[in-house]
Design a protein around this motif. Structure first.
Motif, short mmCIF file in Angstrom:
data_model
loop_
_atom_site.label_atom_id
_atom_site.label_comp_id
_atom_site.label_asym_id
_atom_site.label_seq_id
_atom_site.Cartn_x
_atom_site.Cartn_y
_atom_site.Cartn_z
N GLY A 23 41.53 7.83 9.39
CA GLY A 23 42.96 7.58 9.60
C GLY A 23 43.82 8.20 8.52
O GLY A 23 44.83 8.83 8.80
N GLU A 24 43.41 8.03 7.26
CA GLU A 24 44.18 8.61 6.15
C GLU A 24 44.13 10.14 6.19
O GLU A 24 45.11 10.80 5.87
CB GLU A 24 43.68 8.10 4.80
N ARG A 67 37.25 6.59 0.01
CA ARG A 67 37.38 7.93 0.60
C ARG A 67 38.75 8.06 1.27
O ARG A 67 39.38 9.12 1.22
CB ARG A 67 36.24 8.21 1.58
N GLY A 68 39.21 6.98 1.89
CA GLY A 68 40.55 6.99 2.49
C GLY A 68 41.64 7.18 1.44
O GLY A 68 42.60 7.93 1.67
N PHE A 69 41.50 6.53 0.29
CA PHE A 69 42.48 6.71 -0.79
C PHE A 69 42.51 8.16 -1.24
O PHE A 69 43.57 8.72 -1.53
CB PHE A 69 42.17 5.82 -1.98
N MET A 70 41.32 8.79 -1.30
CA MET A 70 41.26 10.19 -1.71
C MET A 70 41.96 11.09 -0.69
O MET A 70 42.72 11.99 -1.05
CB MET A 70 39.81 10.62 -1.93
N ALA A 71 41.72 10.84 0.59
CA ALA A 71 42.39 11.63 1.64
C ALA A 71 43.90 11.45 1.56
O ALA A 71 44.66 12.41 1.66
CB ALA A 71 41.87 11.22 3.02
N VAL A 93 40.26 18.09 7.43
CA VAL A 93 39.77 18.23 8.81
C VAL A 93 38.34 17.72 8.89
O VAL A 93 37.97 16.99 9.82
CB VAL A 93 39.89 19.68 9.31
N ARG A 94 37.51 18.04 7.90
CA ARG A 94 36.14 17.53 7.86
C ARG A 94 36.13 16.00 7.74
O ARG A 94 35.27 15.34 8.32
CB ARG A 94 35.37 18.12 6.69
N ALA A 95 37.07 15.46 6.98
CA ALA A 95 37.14 14.00 6.78
C ALA A 95 37.48 13.27 8.08
O ALA A 95 37.24 12.07 8.19
CB ALA A 95 38.15 13.66 5.69
#
Length: 161
Positions: free
Chosen positions: A125-126, A93-97, A113-115
């Motif tokens: 963090g991402e 999920r971080g890679f996607m962000a 913002v939701r992430a």
């Protein structure tokens, strides 16, 4: 006599199988080109894989894909992040962000913002970093900072620290 060490993926069959899955997914993503629906179907299948396969597939995409394909993949990633599906590893999920920040599409602001409320610190963090690269996200980031300040209970004044 000197022993010759085989590559890791030959020594450990499970690593070899995962490596082949990652190669397959990356090849499938490339084959869809900038077709958002096709890319979304690949991500939907990848969602069900183990975290190492997810991360091994998503991480190299920054260097593997040309810009139009990466942009289309970003649209599919945005949909995946909105679903908050815990089958994705936190790092994935971080890679996607991170990818959404790299693309810089203002339509990703709400998703990022939701992430920031994600259960994974890697994703949060991402997402925070990605928002810095989205043009026009300043108002959302400012509002979020104000909400965090108000909820923190630390009593910072208007001037901050």
């Amino acid at each position: 006599a000197v022993a010759i060490v085989s590559p890791v993926h030959e020594v450990h069959p499970e690593v070899s199988a995962r490596f082949e899955k990652v190669k397959h997914y990356i090849g499938e993503i490339r084959s869809h080109g900038a077709n958002c629906e096709g890319l979304a179907s690949v991500l939907a299948r990848l969602r069900g894989e183990d975290s190492a396969t997810q991360e091994g597939t998503l991480f190299p995409l920054y260097e593997e894909l040309d810009e139009p394909v990466f942009q289309a993949l970003g649209q599919a990633m945005m949909k995946e992040l909105r679903q908050k599906d815990e089958r994705w590893s936190g790092q994935a999920r971080g890679f996607m962000a991170k990818a959404l920040g790299h693309i810089g599409d203002p339509s990703a602001t709400e998703t990022l913002v939701r992430a920031l409320g994600d259960s994974s610190i890697a994703c949060r963090g991402e997402a925070a970093i990605a928002l810095m690269y989205i043009r026009g996200s300043e108002e959302a980031v400012h509002g979020l900072a104000e909400a965090l300040r108000a909820d923190s209970g630390l009593g910072f004044g208007r001037r901050g620290l």
